[in-house]
Enzyme design. Structure first.
Site, PDB file in Angstrom:
ATOM      1  N   CYS A  23       0.850  -0.613   0.105  1.00  0.00           N
ATOM      2  CA  CYS A  23       0.146  -0.139   0.065  1.00  0.00           C
ATOM      3  C   CYS A  23       1.298   1.422  -0.394  1.00  0.00           C
ATOM      4  O   CYS A  23       0.655   2.990  -0.413  1.00  0.00           O
ATOM      5  CB  CYS A  23      -0.920   0.179   1.202  1.00  0.00           C
ATOM      6  N   HIS A  55      -3.225   7.127   2.276  1.00  0.00           N
ATOM      7  CA  HIS A  55      -3.467   5.754   1.815  1.00  0.00           C
ATOM      8  C   HIS A  55      -4.978   5.552   2.648  1.00  0.00           C
ATOM      9  O   HIS A  55      -5.357   5.723   3.787  1.00  0.00           O
ATOM     10  CB  HIS A  55      -2.259   4.690   2.126  1.00  0.00           C
ATOM     11  N   ASN A  60      -9.909   0.074   0.096  1.00  0.00           N
ATOM     12  CA  ASN A  60      -9.076  -0.091   0.406  1.00  0.00           C
ATOM     13  C   ASN A  60      -8.048  -0.426  -1.578  1.00  0.00           C
ATOM     14  O   ASN A  60      -8.495  -2.004  -0.824  1.00  0.00           O
ATOM     15  CB  ASN A  60      -8.183  -0.796   1.715  1.00  0.00           C
TER      16      ASN A  60
HETATM   17  O1  UT7 Z   1      -3.774  -1.093   3.359  1.00  0.00           O
HETATM   18  C1  UT7 Z   1      -2.788  -1.778   4.720  1.00  0.00           C
HETATM   19  C2  UT7 Z   1      -4.058  -2.462   5.472  1.00  0.00           C
HETATM   20  N1  UT7 Z   1      -4.821  -2.372   6.454  1.00  0.00           N
HETATM   21  C3  UT7 Z   1      -5.224  -1.687   7.298  1.00  0.00           C
HETATM   22  O2  UT7 Z   1      -4.717  -0.544   7.435  1.00  0.00           O
HETATM   23  C4  UT7 Z   1      -5.903  -2.359   8.424  1.00  0.00           C
HETATM   24  C5  UT7 Z   1      -5.731  -1.732   9.479  1.00  0.00           C
HETATM   25  N2  UT7 Z   1      -6.853  -2.496  10.948  1.00  0.00           N
HETATM   26  C6  UT7 Z   1      -7.750  -2.186  10.464  1.00  0.00           C
HETATM   27  O3  UT7 Z   1      -8.598  -1.170  10.210  1.00  0.00           O
HETATM   28  C7  UT7 Z   1      -8.549  -3.136  12.026  1.00  0.00           C
HETATM   29  O4  UT7 Z   1      -7.763  -3.454  12.960  1.00  0.00           O
HETATM   30  C8  UT7 Z   1      -9.985  -3.443  11.242  1.00  0.00           C
HETATM   31  C9  UT7 Z   1     -11.138  -3.081  10.607  1.00  0.00           C
HETATM   32  C10 UT7 Z   1      -9.398  -4.417  10.183  1.00  0.00           C
HETATM   33  C11 UT7 Z   1     -10.937  -4.298  12.131  1.00  0.00           C
HETATM   34  O5  UT7 Z   1     -11.124  -3.092  13.214  1.00  0.00           O
HETATM   35  P1  UT7 Z   1     -10.568  -3.675  14.302  1.00  0.00           P
HETATM   36  O6  UT7 Z   1     -11.513  -2.198  15.406  1.00  0.00           O
HETATM   37  O7  UT7 Z   1      -9.995  -3.931  15.144  1.00  0.00           O
HETATM   38  O8  UT7 Z   1     -11.808  -4.475  14.911  1.00  0.00           O
HETATM   39  P2  UT7 Z   1     -11.378  -6.063  15.557  1.00  0.00           P
HETATM   40  O9  UT7 Z   1      -9.799  -6.520  14.709  1.00  0.00           O
HETATM   41  O10 UT7 Z   1     -10.199  -6.377  16.955  1.00  0.00           O
HETATM   42  O11 UT7 Z   1     -12.796  -7.300  15.978  1.00  0.00           O
HETATM   43  C12 UT7 Z   1     -13.640  -6.740  16.433  1.00  0.00           C
HETATM   44  C13 UT7 Z   1     -14.772  -7.414  16.445  1.00  0.00           C
HETATM   45  C14 UT7 Z   1     -14.700  -9.029  16.757  1.00  0.00           C
HETATM   46  O12 UT7 Z   1     -15.170  -9.519  17.317  1.00  0.00           O
HETATM   47  P3  UT7 Z   1     -14.666 -10.270  18.822  1.00  0.00           P
HETATM   48  O13 UT7 Z   1     -14.045 -10.737  19.638  1.00  0.00           O
HETATM   49  O14 UT7 Z   1     -14.938  -8.907  19.477  1.00  0.00           O
HETATM   50  O15 UT7 Z   1     -16.202 -10.698  18.928  1.00  0.00           O
HETATM   51  C15 UT7 Z   1     -14.049  -9.936  15.089  1.00  0.00           C
HETATM   52  O16 UT7 Z   1     -14.344 -10.646  14.861  1.00  0.00           O
HETATM   53  O17 UT7 Z   1     -15.640  -7.840  15.046  1.00  0.00           O
HETATM   54  C16 UT7 Z   1     -15.288  -8.584  14.945  1.00  0.00           C
HETATM   55  N3  UT7 Z   1     -15.109  -8.534  12.948  1.00  0.00           N
HETATM   56  C17 UT7 Z   1     -16.193  -8.380  12.253  1.00  0.00           C
HETATM   57  N4  UT7 Z   1     -17.721  -8.599  12.838  1.00  0.00           N
HETATM   58  C18 UT7 Z   1     -18.584  -7.496  11.759  1.00  0.00           C
HETATM   59  C19 UT7 Z   1     -14.051  -8.520  12.240  1.00  0.00           C
HETATM   60  N5  UT7 Z   1     -14.478  -8.074  11.250  1.00  0.00           N
HETATM   61  C20 UT7 Z   1     -15.471  -8.470  11.442  1.00  0.00           C
HETATM   62  C21 UT7 Z   1     -16.918  -8.491  10.055  1.00  0.00           C
HETATM   63  N6  UT7 Z   1     -18.510  -8.274  10.319  1.00  0.00           N
HETATM   64  N7  UT7 Z   1     -16.197  -7.793   8.996  1.00  0.00           N
END
Ligand code: UT7
Length: 321
Positions: free
Chosen positions: A111, A248, A278
């Site tokens: 990215c 980005h 993204n």
């Molecule tokens: O280009 C560079 C590449 N990537 C990035 O820059 C991504 C950087 N990271 C992020 O943007 C965030 O960490 C994410 C958007 C990927 C995730 O957001 P988060 O607030 O860090 O969520 P999390 O991973 O802590 O997950 C929270 C909850 C989890 O459930 P529990 O364990 O709290 O029950 C996940 O299983 O959300 C759940 N979850 C979802 N729920 C519904 C994860 N993905 C999804 C989904 N829909 N798509």
């Protein structure tokens, strides 16, 4: 000599995939995706590969810059999703657009790739080796996304963006800072699809994107502001003299957090993640093209382009329009 951006272009596949569409294939919701990421929809290619998208963005950039393909002597494409192991996407683009006088090659910095490619083109132009280049960021991430993994598949989209850069006596790319930390390589990765040979006996397996989302989030909100601050300090530029921070597009919350750390309002940080998701190496040039076409960047304006991603890699470039 300096390197001036004289034209921009972009391309996104026609097919729109909404959050509700994804909620039909994985356990997710429009509400979760919007509130956690700012994404409302993305474009997914059901046909054009990386090179076709890149070539279309390149054509638009050339038209915008008022030059023809035979004027181009350098093509650098930043991509993690080249259609082939070889030839490079840049060589494919060269053939598609008829840039017969150019040399082309690809750069892999995920990215952050567009910033790495811009830096390479800038260095070569400053050195007097080339006169006019195409710097392209293009990715077809939908083909390496695990469509059963809701933690990643909702984040990405396909697209391409391009800039024509030209040797100039005027100020253009003022300064760029790049960084990488290979110790964190495992945080965000996609294994190559063809592995092994007749000696190892390994069977080729499809590799998909895997990511420790929160690790990437924490890295981005610390590293990007730090990098921008160093860039501005090194070039003696005050943040208030920068019109836009073109970041980005990975997550709206990441950009908000960067704004907070740099103590700037979100007015300075344009976003289009809601519409495209993204698109990896393409987000920065796609957004740059959008702003350019809307007339929001005027000659003399200073903008900072900044990216981060797998590697881990990061980079920021201060550009005078
Ligand atoms: O280009 C560079 C590449 N990537 C990035 O820059 C991504 C950087 N990271 C992020 O943007 C965030 O960490 C994410 C958007 C990927 C995730 O957001 P988060 O607030 O860090 O969520 P999390 O991973 O802590 O997950 C929270 C909850 C989890 O459930 P529990 O364990 O709290 O029950 C996940 O299983 O959300 C759940 N979850 C979802 N729920 C519904 C994860 N993905 C999804 C989904 N829909 N798509």
């Amino acid at each position: 000599m300096r390197t001036k951006i004289i034209g921009t272009g972009s391309f996104a596949p026609a097919r729109v995939v909404t959050n509700d569409d994804l909620a039909e294939i994985v356990e997710t919701s429009d509400e979760w995706i919007r509130t956690r990421t700012g994404i409302g929809q993305r474009r997914i290619s059901d046909g054009p590969g990386t090179a076709v998208m890149a070539a279309e963005a390149a054509r638009q950039a050339m038209e915008n810059g008022g030059i023809g393909p035979e004027d181009i002597d350098l093509i650098i494409t930043a991509t993690s999703t080249s259609d082939y192991c070889f030839p490079s996407t840049a060589c494919e683009v060269q053939g598609m657009i008829g840039a017969v006088n150019a040399v082309g090659y690809d750069i892999s910095a995920a990215c952050s790739g567009f910033i790495f490619a811009l830096n390479a083109a800038d260095a070569l132009i400053r050195a007097g080796m080339y006169q006019r280049g195409l710097v392209i960021g293009a990715d077809n991430l939908s083909k390496i996304v695990d469509w059963a993994d809701r933690s990643t598949c909702v984040l990405f989209g396909d697209g391409a963006g391009a800039a024509v850069v030209e040797a100039s006596r005027e100020e253009g790319v003022i300064r760029t800072i790049l960084g990488s930390d290979g110790c964190k390589a495992s945080v965000l990765k996609c294994q190559s699809r063809t592995m092994g040979n007749f000696l190892t006996g390994d069977k080729p397996e499809p590799g998909y994107i895997s990511m420790e989302g929160q690790e990437v989030f924490k890295f981005a909100v610390k590293k990007v502001p730090e990098c921008i601050q160093n860039l501005l300090a090194d070039s003696g530029t005050d943040l208030k003299d920068v019109k836009y921070l073109i970041l980005h597009q990975a997550n709206y919350r990441i950009c908000e957090s960067i704004a907070k750390r740099l103590k700037v309002s979100m007015d300075k940080i344009p976003m289009n993640i809601e519409r495209y998701g993204n698109t990896s190496g393409a987000t920065i040039p796609m957004l740059l093209d959008e702003l350019n076409r809307e007339g929001k960047i005027k000659p003399g304006d200073k903008v900072v382009l900044a990216g981060f991603g797998a590697g881990l890699t990061w980079g920021a470039s201060l550009v005078q329009w």
